[in-house]
Design a protein around this motif. Structure first.
Motif, short mmCIF file in Angstrom:
data_model
loop_
_atom_site.label_atom_id
_atom_site.label_comp_id
_atom_site.label_asym_id
_atom_site.label_seq_id
_atom_site.Cartn_x
_atom_site.Cartn_y
_atom_site.Cartn_z
N ARG B 101 0.91 -1.24 -0.11
CA ARG B 101 0.02 0.06 -0.07
C ARG B 101 0.99 1.26 -0.05
O ARG B 101 0.57 2.38 -0.56
N ASP B 102 1.92 1.25 0.86
CA ASP B 102 2.69 2.57 0.80
C ASP B 102 3.58 2.72 -0.62
O ASP B 102 3.80 3.54 -1.24
N LEU B 103 3.89 1.42 -1.03
CA LEU B 103 4.52 1.30 -2.32
C LEU B 103 3.70 1.96 -3.44
O LEU B 103 4.12 2.71 -4.27
N VAL B 104 2.43 1.82 -3.57
CA VAL B 104 1.31 2.32 -4.25
C VAL B 104 1.60 3.69 -4.30
O VAL B 104 1.30 4.47 -5.27
N LYS B 105 1.40 4.13 -3.16
CA LYS B 105 1.26 5.57 -2.82
C LYS B 105 2.68 6.22 -3.39
O LYS B 105 2.58 7.34 -3.91
N VAL B 106 3.79 5.74 -3.18
CA VAL B 106 5.08 6.28 -3.96
C VAL B 106 4.88 6.12 -5.35
O VAL B 106 5.45 7.14 -5.77
N ALA B 107 4.12 5.15 -5.75
CA ALA B 107 4.21 5.03 -7.42
C ALA B 107 3.30 6.01 -7.86
O ALA B 107 3.55 6.46 -9.16
N ASP B 108 2.28 6.24 -7.29
CA ASP B 108 1.35 7.28 -7.65
C ASP B 108 2.10 8.67 -8.03
O ASP B 108 1.54 9.30 -8.99
N ARG B 110 5.20 9.17 -8.65
CA ARG B 110 6.72 9.14 -9.40
C ARG B 110 6.14 8.19 -10.70
O ARG B 110 5.72 7.00 -10.52
N GLU B 111 6.55 8.71 -11.90
CA GLU B 111 5.66 8.17 -13.07
C GLU B 111 6.75 7.05 -13.62
O GLU B 111 6.43 6.60 -14.45
N ASN B 112 7.73 6.77 -12.90
CA ASN B 112 8.60 5.56 -13.48
C ASN B 112 8.76 4.44 -12.57
O ASN B 112 9.49 3.55 -12.52
N ILE B 113 7.66 4.45 -11.73
CA ILE B 113 7.55 3.28 -10.89
C ILE B 113 6.41 2.79 -11.13
O ILE B 113 5.26 3.10 -10.96
N ALA B 114 6.52 1.21 -11.63
CA ALA B 114 5.28 0.25 -11.82
C ALA B 114 5.21 -0.44 -10.48
O ALA B 114 5.93 -1.50 -10.35
N PRO B 115 4.13 -0.28 -9.69
CA PRO B 115 4.01 -1.30 -8.46
C PRO B 115 3.33 -2.43 -8.87
O PRO B 115 2.25 -2.72 -9.59
N ILE B 116 3.95 -3.81 -8.38
CA ILE B 116 3.45 -5.23 -8.62
C ILE B 116 3.05 -5.65 -7.50
O ILE B 116 4.22 -5.97 -6.70
N ILE B 117 1.97 -6.13 -6.96
CA ILE B 117 1.77 -6.69 -5.66
C ILE B 117 1.48 -8.17 -6.24
O ILE B 117 0.41 -8.65 -6.73
N ALA B 118 2.52 -9.05 -5.89
CA ALA B 118 2.49 -10.36 -6.55
C ALA B 118 3.72 -11.16 -5.68
O ALA B 118 4.44 -10.63 -5.02
N ASP B 119 3.53 -12.61 -5.83
CA ASP B 119 4.46 -13.20 -5.22
C ASP B 119 5.70 -13.53 -6.29
O ASP B 119 5.50 -13.97 -7.43
N ALA B 120 6.85 -13.13 -5.81
CA ALA B 120 8.22 -13.04 -6.69
C ALA B 120 8.41 -14.64 -7.12
O ALA B 120 9.21 -14.76 -8.07
N ARG B 121 7.87 -15.57 -6.42
CA ARG B 121 8.12 -16.91 -6.85
C ARG B 121 7.44 -17.22 -8.19
O ARG B 121 7.72 -18.11 -8.80
N LYS B 122 6.23 -16.49 -8.32
CA LYS B 122 5.61 -16.91 -9.60
C LYS B 122 5.56 -15.73 -10.53
O LYS B 122 4.64 -14.89 -11.05
N PRO B 123 6.91 -15.39 -11.24
CA PRO B 123 7.10 -14.32 -12.19
C PRO B 123 6.08 -14.43 -13.53
O PRO B 123 5.78 -13.67 -13.96
#
Lengths: 252, 216
Positions: B101-108, B110-123
Motif C-alpha cells: 500500500r505504501d509502495l503504491v502511494k510512492v508509485a502514484d 513517481r511516473e517511472n515506478i510500476a508497482p506490482i503486488i505479487a509473489d516473486a516466486r511466480k513471475p
C-alpha cells in the motif's frame, strides 16, 4: 517508452484494485483473535485490580469466590453488601470498611466498565467461532475455533497454515524456545500453542510431546482440507485424536 | 556534491539522489537544495543498495536503464532508483499488501515506478507487466531467495544485464554460520551467474552479503 508508460499504468491500476478487494475471512478472524487475546489479558489485570479495591468493602465475598466468572455474576445486580443475593448473612457479619455513597458509586461505575468489556469479549468470541465454522470448519472441529484461529494467526493465514509442515505447526508459538535450542542451548520444545488443547495439557508431561505431534499432524491435514477442498473431515480427525489421547492416557 | 555513480551523489560521506518530485519526502529523509537542484539523502543504514555503494560496489546502473526490483517493501529504496533512472523505469514487486500500500502511494507520485503486488516466486503472474530489463535487484528475506532470483533473472534480464542481490544469512538459516550460508547461496547462483563484485554490508547491516552478477 510509451509501452512502458502503459505497463506502469496497468500495474498501478492492478495493484490498486488488488488492494481494494474484499477482505478475506481468515485475515479478519486473525485480527479478531489477536484483539480477543489482548482484551482478555487486559481484562484479567483490571479485574484483579477491581477485586482488590472491592475487598476493602467486602473482603469476605472476594475470599469466598475464586472464579472471576462467578464474581461477575454474583455482583451483576449491584455491589451493595446487603443486596448481594445469597450472601446476606456474610454481609451482616462483614468486617469490611464502611464506604461513603460516592465511593461506592465510583466502584460501581468501574465495575460497569468491566461488565462492558466482559460482554465485548464474549461478542468477539462468538464472531470468531461463527467465522471459523464458516471458513475453516475442519480445523475448528478438531481444535476448537479459538485455538484454530490462534494457529492461523501465528502462521499468517489459513493458506500459510495449510502449507506448513506438521512439525512446524507443532512448534508455532514456541519459537523462542525452538531457536534457543537450535542455537545450541536448552532442550527442544515439544509443543507451541497447541499445548492449549485439552488433549495435550491434561496428559502427563512425558506424553505431551507425542500428543502434540499427533494433533499437529491432524491439524495440518484439517487446514489443508479447509483451504483446498470442501470435504468434511473434522469429526473423523477429532475422533482419531481422541483415540490417541485415550491410548496415551492409559499407557504407563 | 560529487556524482560518484550515474545519478548517485556524495557529500561529506553521505549519499544523495536528485529528487524527481521536488519538495516531496518519501520516508522522512532530509532534503537539501544546492544550486537549484534538490537532493534527497539516501541513508546506508536504511537501504541495502546505499550500503553496498558505500562499501564500494559499482552498481553499473545508468539513467536510461529499466530495473526489476524484487522485494520492494514500502518503496523507500525504490524511490531512489526512481530518482536515478531519469529515463528508465523500475518495476517493483512486493508480496505483502500491507507495505504494498505504501509502495503504491510512492508509485502514484513517481511516473517511472510500476508497482506490482505479487509473489516473486511466480513471475508468470506479472510477465505481462514487466519488459526485458537491464538490472534485476533482489532484497527478499526468504530461504529460497537464490532460486527466486534465478527464476526472475532468466525470465526478464537482458543477456548483458546486471544482477544485484542482497542476501540476509539469518533468513536462510538462523542456526548455521553466515559464512556457510553465503557459500551455499553463491554456489546456487554460480550455476547461472558470474559474480563480478561482492561485499559484506557491515557496518550498516549485520550478516548481509551483496553481490553483483552477470549472466553466464
Amino acid at each position: 517508452m510509451t509501452d512502458k508508460t502503459d505497463k506502469r499504468k496497468e500495474a498501478l491500476e492492478r495493484a490498486k484494485s488488488r488492494l481494494r478487494e474484499e477482505a478475506s475471512r481468515d485475515q479478519l478472524v486473525i485480527k479478531a483473535v489477536k484483539m480477543l487475546d489482548e482484551a482478555s489479558g487486559n481484562f484479567q489485570d483490571e479485574f484483579e485490580r477491581f477485586k482488590d479495591w472491592y475487598s476493602i468493602y467486602f473482603p469476605e465475598l472476594m475470599e469466598e469466590l475464586s472464579e472471576d466468572e462467578h464474581v461477575m455474576k454474583i455482583l451483576d445486580k449491584g455491589l451493595k453488601r446487603e443486596e448481594v443475593k445469597g450472601f446476606e448473612s456474610m454481609a451482616e457479619e462483614s468486617t469490611g470498611k464502611a464506604l461513603k455513597e460516592e465511593d461506592l458509586e465510583m466502584l460501581q461505575r468501574s465495575f460497569g466498565m468491566l461488565q462492558k468489556k466482559h460482554q465485548a469479549k464474549g461478542e468477539l468470541e462468538e464472531y470468531i467461532e461463527s467465522s471459523m465454522k464458516e471458513d475453516a470448519s475442519n480445523i475448528s472441529t478438531l481444535l476448537g475455533p479459538l485455538l484454530a484461529a490462534r494457529l492461523m494467526a501465528l502462521a499468517g493465514s489459513l493458506e500459510e497454515l495449510a502449507k506448513k509442515p506438521a512439525s512446524t505447526v507443532q512448534m508455532l508459538g514456541a519459537e523462542k524456545a525452538l531457536f534457543r535450542y537450535l542455537r545450541g542451548n536448552g532442550t527442544p520444545p515439544k509443543h507451541g500453542i497447541i499445548f492449549e488443547h485439552e488433549y495435550v495439557n491434561t496428559l502427563p508431561e512425558d506424553k505431551r510431546g507425542k500428543m502434540a505431534r499427533f494433533l499437529a499432524n491432524k491439524a495440518v491435514m484439517a487446514a489443508r482440507v479447509d483451504q483446498y477442498s470442501d470435504k468434511n473431515k473434522g469429526e473423523e480427525y477429532r475422533e482419531k485424536a481422541r483415540e490417541k489421547y485415550e491410548e496415551l492416557k492409559e499407557e504407563d | 556534491m560529487d556524482e560518484i555513480q550515474p545519478g548517485i551523489f556524495s557529500q561529506n560521506d553521505n549519499l544523495y539522489t536528485v529528487n524527481q518530485v521536488p519538495g516531496e519526502k518519501v520516508y522522512g529523509e532530509s532534503l537539501q537544495e544546492i544550486d537549484g537542484v534538490e537532493y534527497r539523502a539516501w541513508h546506508a543504514n536504511r537501504s541495502k543498495v546505499a550500503a553496498a555503494v558505500k562499501n564500494g560496489i559499482d552498481l553499473a546502473v545508468s539513467q536510461e536503464d529499466d530495473v526489476l526490483y524484487l522485494g520492494a517493501a514500502s518503496g523507500t529504496t525504490v524511490s531512489h532508483f526512481s530518482d536515478i533512472l531519469t529515463e528508465g523505469f523500475v518495476f517493483a514487486v512486493e508480496y505483502s499488501e500491507t507495505v504494498g500500500r505504501d509502495l503504491v502511494k510512492v508509485a502514484d507520485k513517481r511516473e517511472n515506478i510500476a508497482p506490482i503486488i505479487a509473489d516473486a516466486r511466480k513471475p508468470e503472474n506479472y510477465s505481462d507487466l514487466v519488459p526485458e530489463v537491464d538490472v534485476v535487484f533482489q532484497d527478499i528475506s526468504q530461504r529460497d531467495q537464490p532460486e527466486i532470483f534465478i527464476k526472475n533473472a532468466k525470465k526478464f534480464l537482458k543477456e548483458d544485464g546486471i544482477g544485484l542481490i542482497a542476501i540476509k544469512a539469518q533468513s536462510i538459516s538462523s542456526s548455521r554460520e553466515p559464512e556457510k550460508v553465503f557459500e551455499e547461496a553463491k554456489e546456487k547462483l554460480d550455476e547461472e551467474f558470474e559474480i563480478v563484485e561482492e561485499t559484506r554490508l557491515e557496518p550498516y547491516e549485520k550478516d548481509h552479503l551483496f553481490l553483483k552478477m552477470k549472466l553466464k
